[in-house]
Design a protein around this motif. Sequence first.
Motif, PDB file in Angstrom:
ATOM      1  N   ALA A 197      18.793   5.175   1.191  1.00 28.46           N
ATOM      2  CA  ALA A 197      20.084   4.776   1.756  1.00 28.46           C
ATOM      3  C   ALA A 197      20.143   3.279   2.060  1.00 28.46           C
ATOM      4  CB  ALA A 197      20.371   5.587   3.017  1.00 28.46           C
ATOM      5  N   ARG A 198      18.996   2.655   2.331  1.00 27.76           N
ATOM      6  CA  ARG A 198      19.004   1.229   2.680  1.00 27.76           C
ATOM      7  C   ARG A 198      18.197   0.363   1.710  1.00 27.76           C
ATOM      8  NH1 ARG A 198      18.436  -0.635   8.685  1.00 27.76           N
ATOM      9  NH2 ARG A 198      19.360  -2.435   7.639  1.00 27.76           N
ATOM     10  N   ALA A 199      17.671   0.978   0.669  1.00 27.44           N
ATOM     11  CA  ALA A 199      16.825   0.230  -0.261  1.00 27.44           C
ATOM     12  C   ALA A 199      17.587  -0.895  -0.948  1.00 27.44           C
ATOM     13  CB  ALA A 199      16.224   1.173  -1.304  1.00 27.44           C
ATOM     14  N   ALA A 200      18.829  -0.646  -1.340  1.00 31.26           N
ATOM     15  CA  ALA A 200      19.613  -1.681  -2.027  1.00 31.26           C
ATOM     16  C   ALA A 200      19.881  -2.868  -1.102  1.00 31.26           C
ATOM     17  CB  ALA A 200      20.927  -1.091  -2.534  1.00 31.26           C
ATOM     18  N   GLU A 201      20.157  -2.587   0.149  1.00 30.93           N
ATOM     19  CA  GLU A 201      20.415  -3.650   1.128  1.00 30.93           C
ATOM     20  C   GLU A 201      19.185  -4.538   1.311  1.00 30.93           C
ATOM     21  OE1 GLU A 201      20.819  -3.906   5.990  1.00 30.93           O
ATOM     22  OE2 GLU A 201      21.453  -2.065   4.960  1.00 30.93           O
ATOM     23  N   HIS A 202      18.022  -3.916   1.473  1.00 25.68           N
ATOM     24  CA  HIS A 202      16.802  -4.701   1.652  1.00 25.68           C
ATOM     25  C   HIS A 202      16.454  -5.473   0.387  1.00 25.68           C
ATOM     26  CE1 HIS A 202      15.876  -3.414   5.668  1.00 25.68           C
ATOM     27  NE2 HIS A 202      15.898  -2.137   5.336  1.00 25.68           N
ATOM     28  N   ASP A 203      16.724  -4.879  -0.769  1.00 23.03           N
ATOM     29  CA  ASP A 203      16.472  -5.577  -2.026  1.00 23.03           C
ATOM     30  C   ASP A 203      17.373  -6.806  -2.151  1.00 23.03           C
ATOM     31  OD1 ASP A 203      15.579  -5.623  -5.030  1.00 23.03           O
ATOM     32  OD2 ASP A 203      17.767  -5.620  -5.094  1.00 23.03           O
ATOM     33  N   GLN A 204      18.635  -6.645  -1.845  1.00 22.72           N
ATOM     34  CA  GLN A 204      19.582  -7.753  -1.984  1.00 22.72           C
ATOM     35  C   GLN A 204      19.244  -8.900  -1.040  1.00 22.72           C
ATOM     36  OE1 GLN A 204      23.694  -6.615  -1.716  1.00 22.72           O
ATOM     37  NE2 GLN A 204      24.434  -8.710  -1.638  1.00 22.72           N
ATOM     38  N   ASP A 205      18.868  -8.555   0.186  1.00 26.53           N
ATOM     39  CA  ASP A 205      18.577  -9.586   1.192  1.00 26.53           C
ATOM     40  C   ASP A 205      17.122 -10.054   1.151  1.00 26.53           C
ATOM     41  OD1 ASP A 205      21.160  -9.106   2.012  1.00 26.53           O
ATOM     42  OD2 ASP A 205      20.583  -7.840   3.704  1.00 26.53           O
ATOM     43  N   ALA A 206      16.296  -9.372   0.374  1.00 28.03           N
ATOM     44  CA  ALA A 206      14.845  -9.610   0.405  1.00 28.03           C
ATOM     45  C   ALA A 206      14.329  -9.530   1.837  1.00 28.03           C
ATOM     46  CB  ALA A 206      14.481 -10.950  -0.226  1.00 28.03           C
ATOM     47  N   SER A 207      14.853  -8.547   2.590  1.00 29.93           N
ATOM     48  CA  SER A 207      14.484  -8.369   3.998  1.00 29.93           C
ATOM     49  C   SER A 207      13.442  -7.259   4.122  1.00 29.93           C
ATOM     50  CB  SER A 207      15.718  -8.022   4.831  1.00 29.93           C
ATOM     51  OG  SER A 207      16.381  -6.884   4.303  1.00 29.93           O
ATOM     52  N   PHE A 208      12.469  -7.459   4.992  1.00 30.61           N
ATOM     53  CA  PHE A 208      11.424  -6.463   5.134  1.00 30.61           C
ATOM     54  C   PHE A 208      11.992  -5.184   5.752  1.00 30.61           C
ATOM     55  CE2 PHE A 208       7.852  -4.241   7.012  1.00 30.61           C
ATOM     56  CZ  PHE A 208       6.966  -4.253   5.953  1.00 30.61           C
ATOM     57  N   PRO A 209      11.659  -4.004   5.199  1.00 33.54           N
ATOM     58  CA  PRO A 209      12.254  -2.737   5.657  1.00 33.54           C
ATOM     59  C   PRO A 209      11.555  -2.147   6.883  1.00 33.54           C
ATOM     60  CG  PRO A 209      10.846  -2.332   3.778  1.00 33.54           C
ATOM     61  CD  PRO A 209      10.832  -3.824   3.991  1.00 33.54           C
ATOM     62  N   TYR A 210      11.668  -2.836   8.004  1.00 32.54           N
ATOM     63  CA  TYR A 210      11.041  -2.327   9.230  1.00 32.54           C
ATOM     64  C   TYR A 210      11.534  -0.924   9.559  1.00 32.54           C
ATOM     65  CZ  TYR A 210       9.400  -7.092  10.239  1.00 32.54           C
ATOM     66  OH  TYR A 210       8.773  -8.312  10.180  1.00 32.54           O
ATOM     67  N   ASP A 211      12.818  -0.659   9.312  1.00 34.62           N
ATOM     68  CA  ASP A 211      13.385   0.655   9.613  1.00 34.62           C
ATOM     69  C   ASP A 211      12.714   1.746   8.786  1.00 34.62           C
ATOM     70  OD1 ASP A 211      14.682  -0.864   7.503  1.00 34.62           O
ATOM     71  OD2 ASP A 211      16.102   0.775   7.303  1.00 34.62           O
ATOM     72  N   GLY A 212      12.465   1.457   7.516  1.00 36.69           N
ATOM     73  CA  GLY A 212      11.813   2.443   6.665  1.00 36.69           C
ATOM     74  C   GLY A 212      10.377   2.702   7.069  1.00 36.69           C
ATOM     75  N   VAL A 213       9.672   1.663   7.434  1.00 36.52           N
ATOM     76  CA  VAL A 213       8.284   1.817   7.882  1.00 36.52           C
ATOM     77  C   VAL A 213       8.239   2.649   9.163  1.00 36.52           C
ATOM     78  CG1 VAL A 213       6.245   0.583   8.698  1.00 36.52           C
ATOM     79  CG2 VAL A 213       7.534  -0.304   6.749  1.00 36.52           C
ATOM     80  N   GLU A 214       9.205   2.450  10.042  1.00 41.33           N
ATOM     81  CA  GLU A 214       9.279   3.249  11.272  1.00 41.33           C
ATOM     82  C   GLU A 214       9.456   4.733  10.939  1.00 41.33           C
ATOM     83  OE1 GLU A 214       9.350   4.407  15.180  1.00 41.33           O
ATOM     84  OE2 GLU A 214       8.962   2.355  14.509  1.00 41.33           O
ATOM     85  N   LEU A 215      10.293   5.055   9.960  1.00 39.73           N
ATOM     86  CA  LEU A 215      10.480   6.453   9.554  1.00 39.73           C
ATOM     87  C   LEU A 215       9.181   7.053   9.033  1.00 39.73           C
ATOM     88  CD1 LEU A 215      13.925   6.277   7.680  1.00 39.73           C
ATOM     89  CD2 LEU A 215      13.475   7.256   9.945  1.00 39.73           C
ATOM     90  N   VAL A 216       8.462   6.286   8.245  1.00 39.65           N
ATOM     91  CA  VAL A 216       7.200   6.762   7.689  1.00 39.65           C
ATOM     92  C   VAL A 216       6.184   7.003   8.812  1.00 39.65           C
ATOM     93  CG1 VAL A 216       5.260   6.123   6.204  1.00 39.65           C
ATOM     94  CG2 VAL A 216       7.602   5.655   5.462  1.00 39.65           C
ATOM     95  N   HIS A 217       6.153   6.102   9.786  1.00 34.95           N
ATOM     96  CA  HIS A 217       5.244   6.278  10.935  1.00 34.95           C
ATOM     97  C   HIS A 217       5.589   7.539  11.709  1.00 34.95           C
ATOM     98  CE1 HIS A 217       3.291   5.637  14.781  1.00 34.95           C
ATOM     99  NE2 HIS A 217       4.467   5.619  15.366  1.00 34.95           N
ATOM    100  N   ARG A 218       6.866   7.744  11.984  1.00 28.41           N
ATOM    101  CA  ARG A 218       7.271   8.915  12.774  1.00 28.41           C
ATOM    102  C   ARG A 218       6.898  10.219  12.092  1.00 28.41           C
ATOM    103  NH1 ARG A 218      13.434   7.239  14.600  1.00 28.41           N
ATOM    104  NH2 ARG A 218      12.878   5.412  15.886  1.00 28.41           N
ATOM    105  N   ALA A 219       6.829  10.199  10.775  1.00 33.23           N
ATOM    106  CA  ALA A 219       6.459  11.409  10.032  1.00 33.23           C
ATOM    107  C   ALA A 219       4.941  11.553   9.899  1.00 33.23           C
ATOM    108  CB  ALA A 219       7.101  11.386   8.647  1.00 33.23           C
ATOM    109  N   GLY A 220       4.180  10.650  10.523  1.00 30.19           N
ATOM    110  CA  GLY A 220       2.729  10.738  10.490  1.00 30.19           C
ATOM    111  C   GLY A 220       2.104  10.354   9.162  1.00 30.19           C
ATOM    112  N   LEU A 221       2.841   9.635   8.322  1.00 29.36           N
ATOM    113  CA  LEU A 221       2.349   9.344   6.977  1.00 29.36           C
ATOM    114  C   LEU A 221       1.472   8.100   6.919  1.00 29.36           C
ATOM    115  CD1 LEU A 221       5.549  10.138   4.872  1.00 29.36           C
ATOM    116  CD2 LEU A 221       3.681  11.661   5.534  1.00 29.36           C
ATOM    117  N   LEU A 222       1.690   7.126   7.804  1.00 25.80           N
ATOM    118  CA  LEU A 222       0.919   5.887   7.755  1.00 25.80           C
ATOM    119  C   LEU A 222      -0.566   6.107   8.059  1.00 25.80           C
ATOM    120  CD1 LEU A 222       3.074   3.064   9.407  1.00 25.80           C
ATOM    121  CD2 LEU A 222       2.308   3.205   7.035  1.00 25.80           C
ATOM    122  N   THR A 223      -0.867   7.192   8.748  1.00 21.49           N
ATOM    123  CA  THR A 223      -2.258   7.474   9.132  1.00 21.49           C
ATOM    124  C   THR A 223      -2.772   8.758   8.478  1.00 21.49           C
ATOM    125  OG1 THR A 223      -1.365   8.493  11.150  1.00 21.49           O
ATOM    126  CG2 THR A 223      -2.181   6.236  11.323  1.00 21.49           C
ATOM    127  N   ALA A 224      -2.149   9.168   7.386  1.00 22.67           N
ATOM    128  CA  ALA A 224      -2.508  10.436   6.741  1.00 22.67           C
ATOM    129  C   ALA A 224      -3.943  10.468   6.254  1.00 22.67           C
ATOM    130  CB  ALA A 224      -1.563  10.712   5.570  1.00 22.67           C
TER     131      ALA A 224
END
Length: 387
Positions: free
Chosen positions: A21-48
């Motif tokens: 949903a936000r990948a195009a926005e981050h690509d266009q702005d070349a902005s780091f996807p902190y929001d996406g990383v937060e989602l991955v953390h909440r799902a326990g994936l960063l430490t799998a």
Amino acid sequence: MPTLRPPELDRLPELTTALAARAAEHDQDASFPYDGVELVHRAGLLTATVARRHGGPGGGLADTTRILHALGAGDPAVALVTAMTLFVHAAEAREPHWPAGPLTELLAESAVRPTLVNHVRVEPELGTPVRGGLPATVARRDGDAWELTGRKIYSTGAPALRWLLVWARTEEAEPRVGSFLVRGDRPGITVEPTWDHLGLRASRSDDLLLDAVRIPLDHTARLTAPDPDGGRDALGGAWNSLGLAALYLGVARAAQHWLTGFLHERTPTSLGAPLASLPRFQTELGAIEVELDGAERLVSSLATAVDAGEERAAEQSPGAKLLATRAAVDSVQRAVALTGNPGLTRRHPLQRHLRDVLCSRVHTPQDDTVLLARGRAALLHELPQPL
């Protein structure tokens, strides 16, 4: 050690959608996807992949490829910084090499917030260290600390890294090389926003400047005499090869998903029916499906074999990366050729998927090194017997 939440693998389809949903926005702005990383953390994936002995779930390569495939289909920049963090935890799980102090800090923080960690190795003059040479980044001993000075390029996730594994050489009569464990907020670290790339723009693989960055003497890992073979780690190479292959196959699946929708929706006046009704388009979509199915099955089965310790599975993994990334690139290029102008129009995601999937060719191991190594091995294995 803290107890880390188990990875919520059943939520992967949901995460793919949320990241997309936000990948195009981050690509266009070349902005780091902190929001996406937060989602991955909440799902326990960063430490799998944190080891069970450290309070983690102890996930293997098969789970990792599944995670990275799903995240790659949503936002490959999020997937890439996740991959680098998972690879670091997995390496520590296989062979402990972090000193207790920084490892405790890393895991304690990982339990409560997104904590990205990555190797920073590539340098302007040296290029990638897997092709040989000593780093220009220097660690000088000053009393009870090391002082690190140097420049690293292509440092994936640079603005958001909480821990850096800085590859450097010591300033000693007989230099040693290894990783120096540095918190990302240490004084003397500057992120230079140099990343202006065609693909994976949101990964922010910027330059990192280290100016006399002080760290405790014990904050090192695998500090040894230079290894002419580059310290080759077959299992680590398998994780890197298959994990990144899965990520880019996820990108290709996202492209295929968009193509399928486009073919159902596009109804030329002269045809009076969707493009999906034409055999030509059905055949091309079938070619993409077959290509991706085969590549995904190869990556998945090899990942399972690596987890099981199957003989030669790790050795075969770089070749699987080559085949899988070629399939990913080819399938997205087929989709672009099939759709023409709409596929290259900025408001559609296919052009972004094309730019992102091309980045698969850059990652270690690169095609030429894979083919050279396998060719040499085959020649040695099949050495003709004297008459």
